[in-house]
Design an enzyme around this catalytic site. Sequence first.
Site, PDB file in Angstrom:
ATOM      1  N   TRP A 325       0.828  -1.208   0.000  1.00 19.04           N
ATOM      2  CA  TRP A 325       0.000   0.000   0.000  1.00 19.04           C
ATOM      3  C   TRP A 325       0.866   1.264   0.000  1.00 19.04           C
ATOM      4  CZ3 TRP A 325      -0.541   3.287   4.528  1.00 19.04           C
ATOM      5  CH2 TRP A 325      -1.336   4.398   4.284  1.00 19.04           C
ATOM      6  N   HIS A 326       1.965   1.244   0.729  1.00 14.92           N
ATOM      7  CA  HIS A 326       2.842   2.410   0.753  1.00 14.92           C
ATOM      8  C   HIS A 326       3.483   2.659  -0.616  1.00 14.92           C
ATOM      9  CE1 HIS A 326       2.839   2.154   5.265  1.00 14.92           C
ATOM     10  NE2 HIS A 326       2.830   3.460   5.093  1.00 14.92           N
TER      11      HIS A 326
END
Length: 395
Positions: A325-326
Amino acid sequence: MQPYQDPTYFVLLALGLLPIMIGMLYEKRFRVYETIISFLFLLLTFGGVKWEQGLALIAYTIFELLLIYGYLAYRKRKNASLVFNLAVILAILPLVIVKVSPLFDQGRESILGFLGISYLTFKVVGMIMEIRDGIIKAVNFKEVVHFLLFFPTISSGPIDRYRRFLGDYQKKIKRDKYFKLLDKAIWYIFLGFLYKFILAYFFGTLLLPKVSALALSHGGWSWWVVAYMYVYAMDLFFDFAGYSLFAVGISYVMGVETPMNFNKPFISKNIKDFWNRWHMTLSFWFRDYIYMRLVFFIMKKKLMKNRVAIANVGYLTLFLIMGFWHGLTWYYIVYGLYHAVAIILCDAWLRFKKKHQEKIPHNKFTEALAIFTTFNVVCFSFLIFSGFLDKLFFV
């Protein structure tokens, strides 16, 4: 205009929120005015040179609203599980496209992207899951729009839950209670100024470039890399915690008790304690909507029998998703794996400690040692997260 970055933004906030404060002090909510002021601040954030982001936000909101209402209407029909899975996949699809697009378009961001898309996606997915669980039985259009587009938290959270937000949004607050909220709001806002504009400025703007240059000039591992690790950790915390304090403080002024994001994370006694204190609304969201549901699914389907193994698979899955997600770079993925392994080892140590508690000393020294060890484990993870090692060894 980026929220909470420019002094002008705070002046406009003070002017815009004054009628809301006056109304609250007389135990009244000016709903129409709240809607207008929210729209104006969203226009301030997503208008002008960022008009493309504004259009993306509008299109995204319409799409997600249709999805929420569509799932609400069809959730009890045949193939309920298929409909649920499809709703979740469609809800996260815009975010996936935004995250993956730079890989295929020479690093350019997707036209679907806008500031805060991740946090809006978390809100929508949470709503769909709670609709499936029967916790949310109906949604009001105006209220769900206010929830999704609540301007104090739209860009980077904290991540609220629909029912909790609605409880605050619907009720009239007594004057005494509102005075207490204002007192907390003022404290959080001033603390946010200290964190973001003084401490984060010192660590991030003044100190970090100098330490970074010295570490790179020495090449390879050196004590300057260690210095960079600590300085970056401080900058990351004070910058993000400062922003979160602003968002919570402004929410309180509007009569919404948005959850806190940080709770003294650097005094954590182990890595699990750290994730109960760091970016709490995100870590609790991942815990409730990914980890717990994955563990329940594995146990229900009897895919594994050993509870420790099930928990470990849950940790690995959870933090791998968090890493992806990052961003789709090696250091974000390694960052996720690092924390997964750290929590697995922490769990093993806690089980061992519980089994041999009579032989293992527990006093102020061991507590201080635990805090010191956890702090350094966390700071090293931030060094990985920063991508500085990529510059140091691979560029």
